[in-house]
Design a protein around this motif. Structure first.
Motif, PDB file in Angstrom:
ATOM      1  N   GLY A 114       0.944  -1.116   0.113  1.00  0.00           N
ATOM      2  CA  GLY A 114       0.079  -0.075   0.056  1.00  0.00           C
ATOM      3  C   GLY A 114       0.828   1.361   0.071  1.00  0.00           C
ATOM      4  O   GLY A 114       0.459   2.260  -0.024  1.00  0.00           O
ATOM      5  N   LEU A 115       2.143   1.047   0.148  1.00  0.00           N
ATOM      6  CA  LEU A 115       3.090   2.270   0.188  1.00  0.00           C
ATOM      7  C   LEU A 115       3.824   2.358  -1.044  1.00  0.00           C
ATOM      8  O   LEU A 115       4.125   1.431  -1.610  1.00  0.00           O
ATOM      9  N   THR A 116       4.160   3.556  -1.618  1.00  0.00           N
ATOM     10  CA  THR A 116       4.899   3.667  -2.674  1.00  0.00           C
ATOM     11  C   THR A 116       6.270   4.199  -2.358  1.00  0.00           C
ATOM     12  O   THR A 116       6.349   5.011  -1.504  1.00  0.00           O
ATOM     13  N   ALA A 117       7.487   3.598  -2.867  1.00  0.00           N
ATOM     14  CA  ALA A 117       8.764   3.962  -2.766  1.00  0.00           C
ATOM     15  C   ALA A 117       9.157   4.829  -4.022  1.00  0.00           C
ATOM     16  O   ALA A 117       8.929   4.333  -5.020  1.00  0.00           O
ATOM     17  N   LEU A 118       9.766   5.991  -3.400  1.00  0.00           N
ATOM     18  CA  LEU A 118      10.149   7.081  -4.455  1.00  0.00           C
ATOM     19  C   LEU A 118      11.774   7.284  -4.121  1.00  0.00           C
ATOM     20  O   LEU A 118      12.127   7.084  -3.045  1.00  0.00           O
ATOM     21  N   GLU A 119      12.562   7.367  -5.215  1.00  0.00           N
ATOM     22  CA  GLU A 119      13.705   7.849  -4.914  1.00  0.00           C
ATOM     23  C   GLU A 119      14.280   8.821  -5.854  1.00  0.00           C
ATOM     24  O   GLU A 119      13.630   8.957  -7.081  1.00  0.00           O
ATOM     25  N   LEU A 120      15.359   9.694  -5.398  1.00  0.00           N
ATOM     26  CA  LEU A 120      15.676  10.938  -6.016  1.00  0.00           C
ATOM     27  C   LEU A 120      17.439  10.788  -5.946  1.00  0.00           C
ATOM     28  O   LEU A 120      17.912  10.570  -4.728  1.00  0.00           O
ATOM     29  N   THR A 121      18.135  11.071  -7.110  1.00  0.00           N
ATOM     30  CA  THR A 121      19.441  11.293  -6.919  1.00  0.00           C
ATOM     31  C   THR A 121      19.742  12.709  -7.779  1.00  0.00           C
ATOM     32  O   THR A 121      19.271  13.055  -8.674  1.00  0.00           O
ATOM     33  N   GLY A 122      20.905  12.895  -7.358  1.00  0.00           N
ATOM     34  CA  GLY A 122      21.308  14.325  -8.292  1.00  0.00           C
ATOM     35  C   GLY A 122      22.356  15.032  -7.326  1.00  0.00           C
ATOM     36  O   GLY A 122      22.965  14.612  -6.308  1.00  0.00           O
ATOM     37  N   THR A 123      22.551  16.327  -7.725  1.00  0.00           N
ATOM     38  CA  THR A 123      23.372  17.109  -7.053  1.00  0.00           C
ATOM     39  C   THR A 123      22.695  17.983  -5.836  1.00  0.00           C
ATOM     40  O   THR A 123      21.358  18.207  -5.768  1.00  0.00           O
ATOM     41  N   ASP A 124      23.364  17.762  -4.535  1.00  0.00           N
ATOM     42  CA  ASP A 124      22.785  18.231  -3.301  1.00  0.00           C
ATOM     43  C   ASP A 124      22.666  19.939  -3.500  1.00  0.00           C
ATOM     44  O   ASP A 124      23.650  20.420  -4.139  1.00  0.00           O
ATOM     45  N   ARG A 125      21.794  20.646  -2.753  1.00  0.00           N
ATOM     46  CA  ARG A 125      21.694  21.963  -2.703  1.00  0.00           C
ATOM     47  C   ARG A 125      20.847  22.299  -1.681  1.00  0.00           C
ATOM     48  O   ARG A 125      20.064  21.583  -1.262  1.00  0.00           O
ATOM     49  N   PRO A 126      21.074  23.485  -0.722  1.00  0.00           N
ATOM     50  CA  PRO A 126      20.291  23.764   0.412  1.00  0.00           C
ATOM     51  C   PRO A 126      18.911  24.009  -0.137  1.00  0.00           C
ATOM     52  O   PRO A 126      18.400  24.522  -1.314  1.00  0.00           O
ATOM     53  N   GLY A 127      17.847  23.658   0.650  1.00  0.00           N
ATOM     54  CA  GLY A 127      16.648  23.573   0.445  1.00  0.00           C
ATOM     55  C   GLY A 127      16.001  22.344  -0.540  1.00  0.00           C
ATOM     56  O   GLY A 127      14.716  22.385  -0.563  1.00  0.00           O
ATOM     57  N   LEU A 128      16.771  21.510  -1.005  1.00  0.00           N
ATOM     58  CA  LEU A 128      16.290  20.521  -1.890  1.00  0.00           C
ATOM     59  C   LEU A 128      15.229  19.772  -0.994  1.00  0.00           C
ATOM     60  O   LEU A 128      14.289  19.669  -1.601  1.00  0.00           O
ATOM     61  N   LEU A 129      15.793  19.195  -0.126  1.00  0.00           N
ATOM     62  CA  LEU A 129      14.845  17.979   0.747  1.00  0.00           C
ATOM     63  C   LEU A 129      13.532  18.973   1.169  1.00  0.00           C
ATOM     64  O   LEU A 129      12.308  18.401   0.981  1.00  0.00           O
ATOM     65  N   SER A 130      13.521  20.151   1.718  1.00  0.00           N
ATOM     66  CA  SER A 130      12.337  21.074   1.905  1.00  0.00           C
ATOM     67  C   SER A 130      11.298  21.118   0.726  1.00  0.00           C
ATOM     68  O   SER A 130      10.224  20.817   0.769  1.00  0.00           O
ATOM     69  N   GLU A 131      11.875  21.324  -0.390  1.00  0.00           N
ATOM     70  CA  GLU A 131      11.325  21.548  -1.926  1.00  0.00           C
ATOM     71  C   GLU A 131      10.530  19.855  -1.974  1.00  0.00           C
ATOM     72  O   GLU A 131       9.180  19.878  -2.551  1.00  0.00           O
ATOM     73  N   VAL A 132      11.190  19.027  -1.835  1.00  0.00           N
ATOM     74  CA  VAL A 132      10.742  17.730  -2.285  1.00  0.00           C
ATOM     75  C   VAL A 132       9.513  17.257  -1.254  1.00  0.00           C
ATOM     76  O   VAL A 132       8.372  16.905  -1.560  1.00  0.00           O
ATOM     77  N   PHE A 133       9.780  17.639   0.174  1.00  0.00           N
ATOM     78  CA  PHE A 133       8.571  17.587   0.883  1.00  0.00           C
ATOM     79  C   PHE A 133       7.380  18.272   0.628  1.00  0.00           C
ATOM     80  O   PHE A 133       6.302  18.060   0.911  1.00  0.00           O
ATOM     81  N   ALA A 134       7.669  19.659   0.231  1.00  0.00           N
ATOM     82  CA  ALA A 134       6.691  20.440   0.011  1.00  0.00           C
ATOM     83  C   ALA A 134       5.653  19.913  -1.150  1.00  0.00           C
ATOM     84  O   ALA A 134       4.231  20.145  -1.247  1.00  0.00           O
ATOM     85  N   VAL A 135       6.461  19.352  -2.186  1.00  0.00           N
ATOM     86  CA  VAL A 135       5.589  19.034  -3.547  1.00  0.00           C
ATOM     87  C   VAL A 135       4.659  17.586  -3.117  1.00  0.00           C
ATOM     88  O   VAL A 135       3.680  17.568  -3.412  1.00  0.00           O
ATOM     89  N   LEU A 136       5.432  16.624  -2.187  1.00  0.00           N
ATOM     90  CA  LEU A 136       4.690  15.693  -1.465  1.00  0.00           C
ATOM     91  C   LEU A 136       3.595  16.405  -0.764  1.00  0.00           C
ATOM     92  O   LEU A 136       2.447  15.497  -0.926  1.00  0.00           O
ATOM     93  N   ALA A 137       3.475  17.234  -0.039  1.00  0.00           N
ATOM     94  CA  ALA A 137       2.652  17.832   0.804  1.00  0.00           C
ATOM     95  C   ALA A 137       1.490  18.288  -0.143  1.00  0.00           C
ATOM     96  O   ALA A 137       0.093  18.025   0.221  1.00  0.00           O
ATOM     97  N   ASP A 138       1.633  18.913  -1.134  1.00  0.00           N
ATOM     98  CA  ASP A 138       0.807  19.684  -1.965  1.00  0.00           C
ATOM     99  C   ASP A 138       0.093  18.576  -2.513  1.00  0.00           C
ATOM    100  O   ASP A 138      -1.090  18.656  -3.075  1.00  0.00           O
ATOM    101  N   LEU A 139       0.664  17.258  -2.863  1.00  0.00           N
ATOM    102  CA  LEU A 139      -0.254  16.256  -3.459  1.00  0.00           C
ATOM    103  C   LEU A 139      -0.777  15.413  -2.469  1.00  0.00           C
ATOM    104  O   LEU A 139      -1.285  14.260  -2.892  1.00  0.00           O
ATOM    105  N   GLN A 140      -0.759  15.843  -1.347  1.00  0.00           N
ATOM    106  CA  GLN A 140      -1.429  15.359  -0.118  1.00  0.00           C
ATOM    107  C   GLN A 140      -1.045  13.777   0.187  1.00  0.00           C
ATOM    108  O   GLN A 140      -1.827  12.866   0.488  1.00  0.00           O
ATOM    109  N   CYS A 141       0.420  13.662   0.114  1.00  0.00           N
ATOM    110  CA  CYS A 141       0.954  12.326   0.323  1.00  0.00           C
ATOM    111  C   CYS A 141       1.582  12.459   1.851  1.00  0.00           C
ATOM    112  O   CYS A 141       1.975  13.247   2.344  1.00  0.00           O
ATOM    113  N   ASN A 142       1.316  11.388   2.269  1.00  0.00           N
ATOM    114  CA  ASN A 142       1.908  11.115   3.968  1.00  0.00           C
ATOM    115  C   ASN A 142       3.163  10.252   3.830  1.00  0.00           C
ATOM    116  O   ASN A 142       3.056   9.339   3.444  1.00  0.00           O
ATOM    117  N   VAL A 143       4.211  11.033   4.080  1.00  0.00           N
ATOM    118  CA  VAL A 143       5.726  10.318   4.111  1.00  0.00           C
ATOM    119  C   VAL A 143       5.764   9.669   5.431  1.00  0.00           C
ATOM    120  O   VAL A 143       5.801  10.365   6.631  1.00  0.00           O
TER     121      VAL A 143
END
Length: 166
Positions: A114-143
């Motif tokens: 019932g859970l979906t696994a997502l994965e992200l790779t790339g260059t790290d930068r300040p605020g990236l993780l915050s942006e990812v969680f903001a998108v998931l929150a906008d999509l009404q996803c529970n992490v």
């Protein structure tokens, strides 16, 4: 020495772990001017980054590297030297490489049905993780769970176990 298994693993999972734990071979004879570090492993996200991290953290110079893959198994080969351009001779360094890369890292938990696994790779930068969680929150996803691993400005696989509430 008996291996301690997490209680959530069944016998089949233990067998798979034993079969797929990376094998590390250190070879000082096969190359004239470098030590070969060979890692034979099942396909596992992050194994290449983990190997590079261990080698660079030891201040080793990677002169050449190549990867062979048949779709399920990898053979990563690194030609490394110390900072003076010499082959590795320090047994403590060789043992550290073998132990660091030749072990299985247990996951603290799993993504369950019932859970979906997502994965992200790339260059790290300040605020990236915050942006990812903001998108998931906008999509009404529970992490339910997330794992973040960064090293030298790069993001290794970041795993999110997500339950969509839409």
């Amino acid at each position: 020495m008996q291996m301690e298994w997490p209680t959530y693993l069944d016998e089949y999972e233990k067998l798979v772990i034993r079969m797929t734990t990376p094998r590390v071979m250190i070879d000082n004879a096969g190359c004239v001017n470098a030590t070969r570090v060979m890692i034979d492993s099942a396909r596992k996200h992050g194994i290449l980054l983990e190997a590079v991290q261990v080698l660079t953290d030891l201040n080793l110079s990677i002169k050449k590297a190549y990867i062979s893959c048949d779709g399920r198994w990898f053979m990563d080969v690194f030609h490394v030297t110390d900072l003076n351009g010499n082959k590795l001779t320090d047994e403590s360094v060789i043992n550290y490489i073998e132990q660091s890369l030749g072990t299985f890292h247990f996951e603290s938990s799993k993504c369950f049905d019932g859970l979906t696994a997502l994965e992200l790779t790339g260059t790290d930068r300040p605020g990236l993780l915050s942006e990812v969680f903001a998108v998931l929150a906008d999509l009404q996803c529970n992490v339910v769970e997330s794992k973040v691993w960064t090293h030298n400005g790069r993001i290794a696989p970041i795993g999110f176990c997500v339950l969509s509430l839409l």
